[in-house]
Design an enzyme around this catalytic site. Structure first.
Site, mmCIF file in Angstrom:
data_model
loop_
_atom_site.group_PDB
_atom_site.id
_atom_site.type_symbol
_atom_site.label_atom_id
_atom_site.label_comp_id
_atom_site.label_asym_id
_atom_site.label_seq_id
_atom_site.Cartn_x
_atom_site.Cartn_y
_atom_site.Cartn_z
ATOM 1 N N GLN A 247 -57.941 -27.016 -113.272
ATOM 2 C CA GLN A 247 -58.326 -28.839 -113.287
ATOM 3 C C GLN A 247 -60.322 -28.511 -112.960
ATOM 4 O O GLN A 247 -60.595 -29.664 -113.746
ATOM 5 C CB GLN A 247 -58.034 -29.242 -111.916
ATOM 6 N N ASP B 260 -58.755 -16.703 -99.451
ATOM 7 C CA ASP B 260 -57.530 -16.228 -98.858
ATOM 8 C C ASP B 260 -56.018 -16.381 -99.029
ATOM 9 O O ASP B 260 -56.502 -17.012 -100.706
ATOM 10 C CB ASP B 260 -56.383 -17.930 -97.385
ATOM 11 N N ILE C 133 -47.268 -27.275 -101.397
ATOM 12 C CA ILE C 133 -48.431 -27.167 -102.239
ATOM 13 C C ILE C 133 -48.510 -25.186 -102.215
ATOM 14 O O ILE C 133 -49.048 -24.907 -103.911
ATOM 15 C CB ILE C 133 -49.550 -27.458 -101.139
ATOM 16 N N ASN D 248 -63.322 -28.031 -93.712
ATOM 17 C CA ASN D 248 -62.882 -27.971 -95.406
ATOM 18 C C ASN D 248 -64.406 -28.626 -96.112
ATOM 19 O O ASN D 248 -64.376 -28.927 -97.065
ATOM 20 C CB ASN D 248 -61.376 -28.107 -96.118
ATOM 21 N N ASP E 36 -52.430 -26.811 -94.252
ATOM 22 C CA ASP E 36 -52.713 -25.559 -93.677
ATOM 23 C C ASP E 36 -52.155 -26.222 -92.361
ATOM 24 O O ASP E 36 -52.584 -24.680 -90.989
ATOM 25 C CB ASP E 36 -54.400 -26.474 -93.275
ATOM 26 N N ARG F 69 -53.348 -19.342 -107.175
ATOM 27 C CA ARG F 69 -54.526 -20.663 -106.836
ATOM 28 C C ARG F 69 -55.669 -20.786 -108.151
ATOM 29 O O ARG F 69 -56.970 -20.650 -108.010
ATOM 30 C CB ARG F 69 -55.462 -20.701 -106.002
ATOM 31 N N PRO F 70 -55.310 -21.279 -108.888
ATOM 32 C CA PRO F 70 -56.066 -21.261 -110.152
ATOM 33 C C PRO F 70 -56.723 -22.248 -110.455
ATOM 34 O O PRO F 70 -56.830 -23.319 -108.960
ATOM 35 C CB PRO F 70 -55.160 -22.002 -111.502
ATOM 36 N N ILE F 71 -57.611 -22.382 -110.920
ATOM 37 C CA ILE F 71 -58.917 -23.096 -111.387
ATOM 38 C C ILE F 71 -59.011 -24.415 -112.417
ATOM 39 O O ILE F 71 -60.467 -24.135 -112.954
ATOM 40 C CB ILE F 71 -60.300 -22.251 -110.625
HETATM 41 N N1 EPU Z 1 -54.307 -26.152 -107.903
HETATM 42 C C1 EPU Z 1 -53.877 -25.836 -109.871
HETATM 43 N N2 EPU Z 1 -55.367 -26.017 -110.557
HETATM 44 C C2 EPU Z 1 -56.155 -25.910 -110.046
HETATM 45 C C3 EPU Z 1 -56.648 -25.940 -108.891
HETATM 46 C C4 EPU Z 1 -55.422 -26.433 -108.168
HETATM 47 O O1 EPU Z 1 -53.250 -25.772 -110.261
HETATM 48 O O2 EPU Z 1 -57.558 -26.131 -110.695
HETATM 49 C C5 EPU Z 1 -52.605 -26.441 -107.635
HETATM 50 C C6 EPU Z 1 -52.908 -25.027 -106.136
HETATM 51 O O3 EPU Z 1 -52.052 -23.920 -106.893
HETATM 52 C C7 EPU Z 1 -52.167 -26.363 -105.422
HETATM 53 C C8 EPU Z 1 -52.779 -27.241 -105.707
HETATM 54 O O4 EPU Z 1 -53.162 -27.454 -106.808
HETATM 55 O O5 EPU Z 1 -51.206 -25.541 -105.408
HETATM 56 C C9 EPU Z 1 -53.636 -27.560 -104.824
HETATM 57 O O6 EPU Z 1 -54.628 -26.948 -104.425
HETATM 58 P P1 EPU Z 1 -55.797 -27.681 -104.075
HETATM 59 O O7 EPU Z 1 -56.937 -27.437 -105.415
HETATM 60 O O8 EPU Z 1 -56.317 -28.995 -103.445
HETATM 61 O O9 EPU Z 1 -57.039 -26.634 -103.139
HETATM 62 P P2 EPU Z 1 -58.092 -25.910 -102.809
HETATM 63 O O10 EPU Z 1 -59.151 -26.810 -103.011
HETATM 64 O O11 EPU Z 1 -57.800 -24.857 -103.670
HETATM 65 C C10 EPU Z 1 -58.206 -26.821 -100.510
HETATM 66 C C11 EPU Z 1 -58.846 -26.038 -98.867
HETATM 67 C C12 EPU Z 1 -56.814 -25.307 -98.118
HETATM 68 C C13 EPU Z 1 -56.182 -26.550 -98.389
HETATM 69 C C14 EPU Z 1 -55.970 -27.235 -100.195
HETATM 70 C C15 EPU Z 1 -54.955 -27.924 -99.927
HETATM 71 C C16 EPU Z 1 -61.063 -25.691 -99.265
HETATM 72 C C17 EPU Z 1 -62.077 -24.895 -99.209
HETATM 73 N N3 EPU Z 1 -59.885 -25.200 -98.950
HETATM 74 O O12 EPU Z 1 -58.066 -25.635 -101.052
HETATM 75 O O13 EPU Z 1 -57.667 -25.064 -97.153
HETATM 76 O O14 EPU Z 1 -54.712 -25.326 -97.808
HETATM 77 O O15 EPU Z 1 -57.551 -27.593 -100.643
HETATM 78 O O16 EPU Z 1 -55.173 -29.342 -98.986
HETATM 79 O O17 EPU Z 1 -60.757 -26.648 -99.303
HETATM 80 C C18 EPU Z 1 -57.923 -23.116 -95.278
HETATM 81 O O18 EPU Z 1 -58.391 -23.355 -95.175
HETATM 82 O O19 EPU Z 1 -56.659 -22.752 -94.887
HETATM 83 C C19 EPU Z 1 -56.789 -23.835 -96.937
HETATM 84 C C20 EPU Z 1 -56.606 -22.960 -97.247
#
Ligand code: EPU
Length: 421
Positions: free
Chosen positions: A125, A116, A330, A23, A307, A121-123
């Site tokens: 933010q 995955d 999470i 990551n 994770d 998993r919204p974006i």
């Molecule tokens: N979230 C929102 N809006 C956003 C971004 C996130 O609602 O704009 C929510 C997510 O739905 C979740 C929480 O905030 O409930 C945290 O999500 P985060 O953005 O931290 O996760 P991510 O950046 O999409 C990374 C890792 C994941 C890991 C998570 C949490 C990468 C590519 N992915 O995901 O890794 O589970 O952080 O630590 O870095 C894995 O390696 O198996 C994996 C899924």
């Protein structure tokens, strides 16, 4: 598609070396395009996600070479090219090209990210951050187009609704070359954020506070790589080998670990009764005796990592006493491994997104499917513990994120192969 075939029940022993953090890598490879000079990354894991990112880089006329664990990226002749769906869908981290392209070229068109299937998993933010920096964001036909104003991005104060790893990193990448100061509040504190800040600062960025919940970024005109960057060890891979060693190990030493990154996980494993010795950068996991169940709740770093909730599940299933509980705060719907574990004889249920683990499991080999990377890791540990043969279909999901996993397991004494399905 590939499948992993495991002839289980063989005790594992010896030494295993942890690779660079997936990551971190999947953020640092896109971030490399922020540099005006060639970039060298060391300790890069040999995983399919990196191959996919290299394909995306080549679409932007960015040359890469990957030998052993050294990845060289030359972004000097980068061209603006939309990254439509397709490859982009194969990994969630392709969203980091949004922030990186915006920071380097002021414009990005990237297909809606895949990755995955672990629930919503919204974006939002990430997008809120780009807009605060002055960019215009359009979401049309499953792709997102982001454009900086003519005068460039400007610094902004951004309060994240939750400490999102992806949003924090994306905003850091977009804002390093913005005019003025950006402050990210409620920022994620994961070690991978600190790794990205070190990488960018060594290229001339001015980022302070990474690893705390307030990050301050002073925009600079340009970034140039001068020194090679060594990626931090993968704490999730390390935790996976700890769980593996505790279930079927006969004494396993896990090298290249930053032990502090695993504090919450190791506290739980030790609470179960697993005995672990540690020195500066390695862990020795003793063969486990009778273990007791514990309750696990996942949280942002430094809490117990989401994770690692799947990799610890087979370990809980070997406990003899009590009832185990896992709550993933999470990703509450990250439970797709449960029906597969049940096929293998696991005594486990899910009620209202709470995973309930009962004693008395004896794993038996069968055919199961890895729906996502950590579900795959969980099934792999169960398979190594099982009597008979386990076939894990969609093993590509394991190879996406686990560095040279077959070689590492074979060296520890496992009987594991990968075949085309
Ligand atoms: N979230 C929102 N809006 C956003 C971004 C996130 O609602 O704009 C929510 C997510 O739905 C979740 C929480 O905030 O409930 C945290 O999500 P985060 O953005 O931290 O996760 P991510 O950046 O999409 C990374 C890792 C994941 C890991 C998570 C949490 C990468 C590519 N992915 O995901 O890794 O589970 O952080 O630590 O870095 C894995 O390696 O198996 C994996 C899924």
């Amino acid at each position: 598609m590939k499948q992993m075939i495991i002839h289980g029940g063989k005790p594992l022993e010896g030494d295993v070396w942890i690779g660079g953090a997936k990551n971190s890598t999947v953020a640092l490879v896109p971030a490399a395009i922020l540099s005006r000079t060639p970039v060298t990354l060391e300790c890069v894991p040999r995983i399919a996600d990196v191959d996919n990112l290299m394909d995306l880089l080549s679409e932007m006329n960015v040359a890469c070479s990957f030998k052993e664990t050294t990845l060289k990226i030359d972004p000097t002749n980068i061209t603006l090219s939309p990254l439509p769906s397709g490859k982009v869908k194969s990994l969630r981290a392709s969203y980091y090209f949004m922030g990186a392209l915006l920071g380097r070229l002021g414009q990005a068109t990237v297909g809606f990210p895949g990755g995955d299937d672990i629930g919503p998993r919204p974006i939002d933010q990430h997008i809120k951050g780009f807009e605060a920096l002055g960019a215009t964001v359009k979401n049309e036909h499953d792709q997102i187009s982001i454009t900086a104003p003519k005068e460039g991005l400007h610094g902004a104060e951004i309060d994240l609704r939750m400490p999102s790893v992806g949003a924090t990193m994306n905003i850091m990448m977009a804002s390093v070359t913005a005019n003025g100061q950006t402050i990210i509040r409620n920022a994620a504190k994961e070690p991978e954020i600190v790794d990205l800040a070190i990488f960018l600062n060594n290229m001339g960025a001015v980022i302070r506070g990474a690893g705390t919940d307030t990050i301050r970024i002073e925009g600079v005109a340009r970034l140039e790589a001068n020194v090679a960057h060594t990626i931090i060890p993968d704490r999730i891979e390390a935790g996976t080998y700890v769980a593996l060693a505790a279930t079927i190990g006969n004494g396993v030493r896990i090298h290249n670990v930053i032990i502090e990154h695993l504090d919450s996980f190791l506290a739980k494993v030790e609470e179960m009764g697993v005995v672990i010795d540690s020195d500066e950068d390695s862990l020795f996991v003793y063969p486990a005796g009778d273990l007791k169940m514990v309750q696990v709740t996942t949280n942002p770093y430094p809490g117990f990592a989401t994770d690692l909730q799947q990799p610890i599940t087979p370990l809980l299933l070997t406990a003899k006493n009590g009832e185990g509980v896992i709550i993933d705060s999470i990703y509450p719907r990250r439970t797709r491994h449960i029906p597969e574990l049940k096929k293998m004889g696991a005594n486990i249920d899910v009620q209202n997104n709470i995973i309930l683990i009962h004693p008395g499991t004896k794993f038996k080999g069968t055919t199961v499917t890895a729906d996502e990377i950590r579900a795959g890791a969980c099934l792999m540990i169960a398979g190594l513990n099982a009597e008979g043969t386990t076939v894990i279909e969609n093993a590509d999901n394991i190879l996406r994120g686990y560095d040279r996993v077959v070689q590492k397991l074979t060296k520890l004494g496992a009987d594991v192969t990968i075949e085309d399905m």
